[in-house]
Design an enzyme around this catalytic site. Structure first.
Site, PDB file in Angstrom:
ATOM      1  N   GLU A 113      33.307  -4.414 -39.092  1.00 12.72           N
ATOM      2  CA  GLU A 113      33.230  -3.448 -40.076  1.00 12.72           C
ATOM      3  C   GLU A 113      32.056  -4.023 -41.032  1.00 12.72           C
ATOM      4  O   GLU A 113      32.049  -5.332 -41.284  1.00 12.72           O
ATOM      5  CB  GLU A 113      34.655  -3.479 -41.154  1.00 12.72           C
ATOM      6  CG  GLU A 113      35.889  -3.180 -40.303  1.00 12.72           C
ATOM      7  CD  GLU A 113      37.084  -3.021 -41.011  1.00 12.72           C
ATOM      8  OE1 GLU A 113      36.938  -3.355 -42.409  1.00 12.72           O
ATOM      9  OE2 GLU A 113      38.134  -2.793 -40.589  1.00 12.72           O
ATOM     10  N   LYS A 115      30.839  -5.350 -44.457  1.00 14.35           N
ATOM     11  CA  LYS A 115      31.211  -6.070 -45.557  1.00 14.35           C
ATOM     12  C   LYS A 115      30.828  -5.202 -46.918  1.00 14.35           C
ATOM     13  O   LYS A 115      29.627  -5.799 -47.251  1.00 14.35           O
ATOM     14  CB  LYS A 115      31.474  -7.519 -45.382  1.00 14.35           C
ATOM     15  CG  LYS A 115      32.220  -7.945 -46.616  1.00 14.35           C
ATOM     16  CD  LYS A 115      32.429  -9.391 -46.521  1.00 14.35           C
ATOM     17  CE  LYS A 115      33.446  -9.737 -47.512  1.00 14.35           C
ATOM     18  NZ  LYS A 115      33.030  -9.850 -48.946  1.00 14.35           N
ATOM     19  N   ASP A 117      29.448  -4.748 -50.354  1.00 16.15           N
ATOM     20  CA  ASP A 117      29.298  -5.612 -51.985  1.00 16.15           C
ATOM     21  C   ASP A 117      29.791  -4.874 -52.978  1.00 16.15           C
ATOM     22  O   ASP A 117      28.879  -4.377 -53.779  1.00 16.15           O
ATOM     23  CB  ASP A 117      27.801  -6.130 -51.606  1.00 16.15           C
ATOM     24  CG  ASP A 117      27.792  -7.499 -52.354  1.00 16.15           C
ATOM     25  OD1 ASP A 117      28.821  -7.828 -52.837  1.00 16.15           O
ATOM     26  OD2 ASP A 117      26.612  -8.083 -52.613  1.00 16.15           O
ATOM     27  N   GLU A 173      37.085  -0.707 -50.826  1.00 13.50           N
ATOM     28  CA  GLU A 173      36.042  -1.393 -51.483  1.00 13.50           C
ATOM     29  C   GLU A 173      35.366   0.139 -52.541  1.00 13.50           C
ATOM     30  O   GLU A 173      34.952   0.806 -52.014  1.00 13.50           O
ATOM     31  CB  GLU A 173      34.973  -2.077 -50.766  1.00 13.50           C
ATOM     32  CG  GLU A 173      34.120  -2.909 -51.500  1.00 13.50           C
ATOM     33  CD  GLU A 173      34.726  -4.235 -51.651  1.00 13.50           C
ATOM     34  OE1 GLU A 173      35.811  -4.509 -51.108  1.00 13.50           O
ATOM     35  OE2 GLU A 173      33.998  -5.403 -52.200  1.00 13.50           O
ATOM     36  N   TYR A 225      39.490   0.303 -45.908  1.00 12.52           N
ATOM     37  CA  TYR A 225      39.709  -0.515 -44.753  1.00 12.52           C
ATOM     38  C   TYR A 225      41.066  -1.170 -44.303  1.00 12.52           C
ATOM     39  O   TYR A 225      40.989  -1.878 -43.405  1.00 12.52           O
ATOM     40  CB  TYR A 225      38.613  -1.492 -44.544  1.00 12.52           C
ATOM     41  CG  TYR A 225      38.581  -2.573 -45.861  1.00 12.52           C
ATOM     42  CD1 TYR A 225      39.508  -3.403 -46.068  1.00 12.52           C
ATOM     43  CD2 TYR A 225      37.381  -2.421 -46.817  1.00 12.52           C
ATOM     44  CE1 TYR A 225      39.561  -4.238 -47.201  1.00 12.52           C
ATOM     45  CE2 TYR A 225      37.451  -3.018 -47.896  1.00 12.52           C
ATOM     46  CZ  TYR A 225      38.340  -4.046 -48.146  1.00 12.52           C
ATOM     47  OH  TYR A 225      38.486  -4.682 -49.227  1.00 12.52           O
ATOM     48  N   LYS A 314      29.127 -13.824 -43.177  1.00 15.08           N
ATOM     49  CA  LYS A 314      28.218 -13.205 -44.145  1.00 15.08           C
ATOM     50  C   LYS A 314      26.754 -13.270 -43.603  1.00 15.08           C
ATOM     51  O   LYS A 314      26.298 -14.199 -42.791  1.00 15.08           O
ATOM     52  CB  LYS A 314      28.444 -14.211 -45.238  1.00 15.08           C
ATOM     53  CG  LYS A 314      29.958 -14.536 -45.891  1.00 15.08           C
ATOM     54  CD  LYS A 314      30.287 -13.127 -46.699  1.00 15.08           C
ATOM     55  CE  LYS A 314      29.988 -13.125 -47.904  1.00 15.08           C
ATOM     56  NZ  LYS A 314      30.596 -13.884 -48.826  1.00 15.08           N
ATOM     57  N   CYS A 408      17.037 -27.341 -82.529  1.00 10.27           N
ATOM     58  CA  CYS A 408      17.358 -25.860 -82.099  1.00 10.27           C
ATOM     59  C   CYS A 408      15.877 -24.948 -81.933  1.00 10.27           C
ATOM     60  O   CYS A 408      15.111 -24.914 -82.875  1.00 10.27           O
ATOM     61  CB  CYS A 408      18.108 -25.169 -82.553  1.00 10.27           C
ATOM     62  SG  CYS A 408      18.563 -23.433 -82.322  1.00 10.27           S
ATOM     63  N   CYS A 411      16.203 -22.074 -84.555  1.00 13.25           N
ATOM     64  CA  CYS A 411      16.385 -22.464 -86.115  1.00 13.25           C
ATOM     65  C   CYS A 411      15.923 -23.773 -86.476  1.00 13.25           C
ATOM     66  O   CYS A 411      15.889 -24.132 -87.782  1.00 13.25           O
ATOM     67  CB  CYS A 411      17.947 -22.225 -86.641  1.00 13.25           C
ATOM     68  SG  CYS A 411      18.873 -23.530 -86.065  1.00 13.25           S
ATOM     69  N   CYS A 426      23.556 -26.341 -80.772  1.00 13.58           N
ATOM     70  CA  CYS A 426      22.878 -26.153 -81.986  1.00 13.58           C
ATOM     71  C   CYS A 426      23.794 -26.418 -83.141  1.00 13.58           C
ATOM     72  O   CYS A 426      24.910 -25.903 -83.141  1.00 13.58           O
ATOM     73  CB  CYS A 426      21.979 -25.001 -82.349  1.00 13.58           C
ATOM     74  SG  CYS A 426      21.739 -24.628 -83.834  1.00 13.58           S
ATOM     75  N   CYS A 432      21.855 -20.340 -88.081  1.00 16.16           N
ATOM     76  CA  CYS A 432      21.019 -19.952 -86.997  1.00 16.16           C
ATOM     77  C   CYS A 432      21.064 -18.773 -86.514  1.00 16.16           C
ATOM     78  O   CYS A 432      22.079 -18.137 -86.259  1.00 16.16           O
ATOM     79  CB  CYS A 432      21.385 -20.969 -85.776  1.00 16.16           C
ATOM     80  SG  CYS A 432      20.611 -20.805 -84.173  1.00 16.16           S
TER      81      CYS A 432
HETATM   82  N1  5U1 Z   1      35.354  -4.049 -44.621  1.00 16.72           N
HETATM   83  C1  5U1 Z   1      36.031  -5.096 -45.006  1.00 16.72           C
HETATM   84  N2  5U1 Z   1      36.139  -5.564 -46.052  1.00 16.72           N
HETATM   85  N3  5U1 Z   1      37.041  -6.381 -46.288  1.00 16.72           N
HETATM   86  C2  5U1 Z   1      37.326  -7.213 -47.390  1.00 16.72           C
HETATM   87  N4  5U1 Z   1      37.266  -5.282 -44.539  1.00 16.72           N
HETATM   88  C3  5U1 Z   1      37.994  -6.179 -45.347  1.00 16.72           C
HETATM   89  N5  5U1 Z   1      39.196  -6.734 -45.421  1.00 16.72           N
HETATM   90  C4  5U1 Z   1      39.429  -7.626 -46.244  1.00 16.72           C
HETATM   91  C5  5U1 Z   1      38.524  -7.800 -47.242  1.00 16.72           C
HETATM   92  C6  5U1 Z   1      38.962  -8.764 -48.488  1.00 16.72           C
HETATM   93  O1  5U1 Z   1      40.504  -8.275 -46.413  1.00 16.72           O
HETATM   94  C7  5U1 Z   1      41.673  -8.163 -45.374  1.00 16.72           C
HETATM   95  C8  5U1 Z   1      41.137  -8.495 -43.668  1.00 16.72           C
HETATM   96  C9  5U1 Z   1      42.932  -8.499 -45.844  1.00 16.72           C
END
Ligand code: 5U1
Length: 682
Positions: A113, A115, A117, A173, A225, A314, A408, A411, A426, A432
């Protein structure tokens, strides 16, 4: 026969739900946005004419409710786990070996999958209706962000399809697509508001708005997920099948997810997703592999708080080389003087970076940073860009050492570094400008005196005009002088004055929090207020503690302040010192002279009547605010928790109490109304 209004409403909701599903889950919209908006408005109009037909899961009901005072905590019945990481093919191969060994299997298939952000959320559906959503928090307890998650169009308010379990908790997420993030930041710049450094912070910050109407304005989306509690559903044998079912129930699941046969398949997926990454409409920071067969996951179990059956692979943190043009020093609210690298602008991790943190002088020395050096700047995920290291070979002969200024930069007062602390400060306090500005921004902030409209820029203008030298000066401002400032209309000026006026009436804990004593956050301020009841009692305790401030053994320092729950030696010393500083005493007196006041908090005399009892507050009480009720319970020796469990003694329920009340009823916990609480306190 003409369609009844009820039927019309039902049809519009069905159509809108279907279009939403096609858009967010199938990624296959069938009508243009304008047509969707037209249907939406049609439904809105009908509901306005027939408010009795509005239901909470109507597509029009995503934004609702008033801003809350704070988020309640939610206990995760099934903990929200974190993931182990790997950064190389070898580390992934080690993971695969461990999995196979643990299962005594030669062939293990995974689900791969992307991941995202973003920020992790968990969403609970009861009989197909969204009833609660929460953040991950520490994995065991998170924050209840239900009204905010309801505003995310991609998260269905109601599930669709067959065999929907009576209880289904899904995890995923929430994220902000890159285009939406850029547009949001552009608007924020134009409005002089806070910008976010990256989409991840933007998603997390948007979900932590106390006013869901603000969240609704943010372009958030989500993919699911995983899952937490599920009741009344027979799981299929594999993860990929569960994801398929989630999709059929109307939940968005990433279309990029694939089942792969082995570790080579994982690596192939990683390479392909890596190539696609620059073109994806959202940010990802790696991929996740999970053992597909659910029975095997059970066998593998967990280590620490991470599953043995999954790992995140990662992408490397993004780094770029550039020149360090200068090091400047910034002064914060508490006087902390922090080195900041001014860089030759460089493009890294999708943004142009021209400033990076150097944290503190210990870090500068450890990394051997010189002005003029070629440095590697790193930008990983959510973090502020930092100078990762120096390329010493490229150091020019005229490179200069970085030294902490003795004065500083704002100031000119002396800068001191207390032994044992990494931070230099400071010493000028509120004289200040930088400290004054930081202190005033904090003083007016929402959880402090909550003066809406008195923002950073306005405060800076007033400081520069010499009108604000201390927090008490805020209470001497007039509408005329505000209206005379640049970009300030008369109406807005009056609104600010009204907000200042209203803030004169506050509570003891907000007042203490607003003072900005180091290490005194909201909950310490609440504990102090509950313990001492009055400012005078707190000042007397600090007075009594003064001779012990430098006692040899930390436990002997400030015993009166340390008697407050959660106040340890360091915090007690900060409070004691702050309250003895003549300048701080003047600020406190001036604020009181300007009419800032609060009701006395009742402190139980003699035996603490609620000693050992745990309370949960839910809903709106008729006369007390949550904070007031909490303070009264704490003052009587009781504890206030965010979630109901078998350990809860009482649930105090007000109007519109939600799932906590239901849970209390299920568990047979005693339920009180406000009068019942008052009676107990008697
Ligand atoms: N795609 C994905 N991101 N993610 C983050 N799957 C997924 N699974 C996670 C996490 C923290 O945790 C489970 C495997 C527990």
């Amino acid at each position: 026969m003409p369609e009844t209004v009820k039927a019309q409403i039902a049809r519009l909701r069905r159509e809108l739900d279907e279009h939403n599903y096609r858009y967010y889950v199938l990624d296959d919209p069938q009508i243009p946005d304008a047509d969707y908006d037209r249907l939406f408005r049609e439904l809105q109009q009908l509901e306005e004419q027939h408010p009795e037909l509005i239901t909470p899961d109507s597509p029009t009901q995503r934004v609702g409710g008033e801003p809350s005072e704070a988020f309640e905590t939610v206990e995760h019945v099934v903990p929200m786990l974190s993931l182990g990481n790997c950064f190389s093919d070898e580390e992934l191969a080690d993971f695969d070996r461990r999995v196979k060994k643990g299962l005594d299997e030669e062939h293990v298939a995974y689900v791969a999958e992307p991941k995202l952000d973003g920020t992790a959320i968990t969403v609970i559906y009861e009989n197909g209706r969204l009833v609660r959503a929460a953040t991950r928090g520490d994995g065991s307890t998170g924050e209840d962000i239900t009204p905010n998650v309801r505003t995310i169009d991609a998260v269905p308010l109601k599930l669709r399809g067959k065999n929907i379990p009576p209880l289904l908790e899904v995890r995923g997420e929430a994220y902000m697509p890159i285009a939406g993030f850029r547009a949001f930041n552009e608007r924020a710049v134009a409005a002089g508001e806070k910008v976010y450094v990256n989409p991840r912070n933007a998603a997390a910050g948007s979900l932590r708005q106390l006013d869901p109407r603000l969240t609704a304005e943010r372009p958030l989306a989500a993919y699911f997920y995983g899952w937490g509690q599920v009741q009344g559903w027979d799981f299929p044998p594999t993860h990929i099948e569960v994801l398929g079912q989630l999709r059929d129930w109307g939940l968005p699941v990433s279309p990029l997810i694939e089942r792969v046969e082995d570790v080579e398949g994982c690596l192939d997926f990683y390479a392909r997703i890596g190539k696609q990454r620059p073109d994806l409409p959202y940010e990802i920071d790696g991929v996740v592999y999970k053992v597909d067969r659910l029975a095997w996951r059970e066998e593998l179990g967990f280590v620490a708080r991470a599953p043995r059956w999954a790992i995140a692979h990662k992408f490397p943190a993004e780094e770029a080389m550039t020149r360090l043009n200068d090091v400047e020093f910034q002064v914060g609210r508490t006087g902390a003087v922090t080195p900041v690298a001014r860089l030759e602008p460089v493009f890294v991790g999708g943004v142009t970076v021209s400033n990076a943190t150097l944290h503190n002088m210990d870090e500068v020395e450890r990394k051997d940073v010189h002005i003029g050096d070629t440095v590697v700047v790193r930008r990983a995920g959510d973090v502020i860009p930092e100078v990762a290291r120096v390329i010493v070979d490229k150091r020019p002969h005229n490179a200069r050492r970085v030294s902490m200024p003795t004065e500083c930069p704002v100031c000119g007062s002396a800068v001191e570094r207390v032994e044992g602390e990494a931070v230099a400060r400071c010493t000028a306090g509120l004289t200040c400008r930088a400290q004054l500005h930081g202190a005033l921004v904090h003083f007016v902030s929402r959880r402090a005196l909550d003066i809406e409209g008195l923002g950073d820029k306005l405060l800076a203008q007033l400081i520069d005009a010499g009108r604000l030298k201390s927090p008490a000066d805020i209470f001497t401002l007039t509408a005329d002088e505000l209206a005379a400032l640049e970009r300030m209309a008369e109406k807005s000026a009056q609104n600010v004055i009204d907000a200042i006026e209203a803030s004169r009436e506050t509570s003891l804990w907000r007042f203490l929090y607003a003072l900005g004593i180091r290490e005194v956050g909201e909950s310490t301020a609440q504990a102090l207020a509950a313990h001492f009841g009055t400012l005078e009692a707190l000042l007397a305790a600090a007075e009594a503690d003064l001779p012990t401030l430098h006692a040899e053994k930390a436990k002997d320092r400030c015993p009166a302040l340390q008697a407050v729950p959660d106040v340890g030696t360091v915090v007690a010393a900060h409070i004691c010192q702050f309250l003895h500083e003549p300048h701080n005493r003047q600020v406190i007196e001036a604020l009181q002279a300007e009419g800032v006041h609060w009701p006395e908090v009742e402190v139980a005399q003699g035996p603490q009547v609620l000693e050992g009892k745990t309370f949960v507050l839910t809903g709106t009480l008729p006369t007390l605010t949550r904070d007031e009720a909490k303070a009264m319970i704490q003052a009587a020796g009781g504890k206030v928790s965010g979630s109901v469990s078998t350990k809860t003694d009482y649930v105090v329920a007000g109007e519109a109490a939600g799932s906590k009340l239901t849970k209390a009823q299920d568990l047979g916990v005693e339920i009180l109304d406000e009068a019942g609480l008052q009676a107990l306190l008697q």
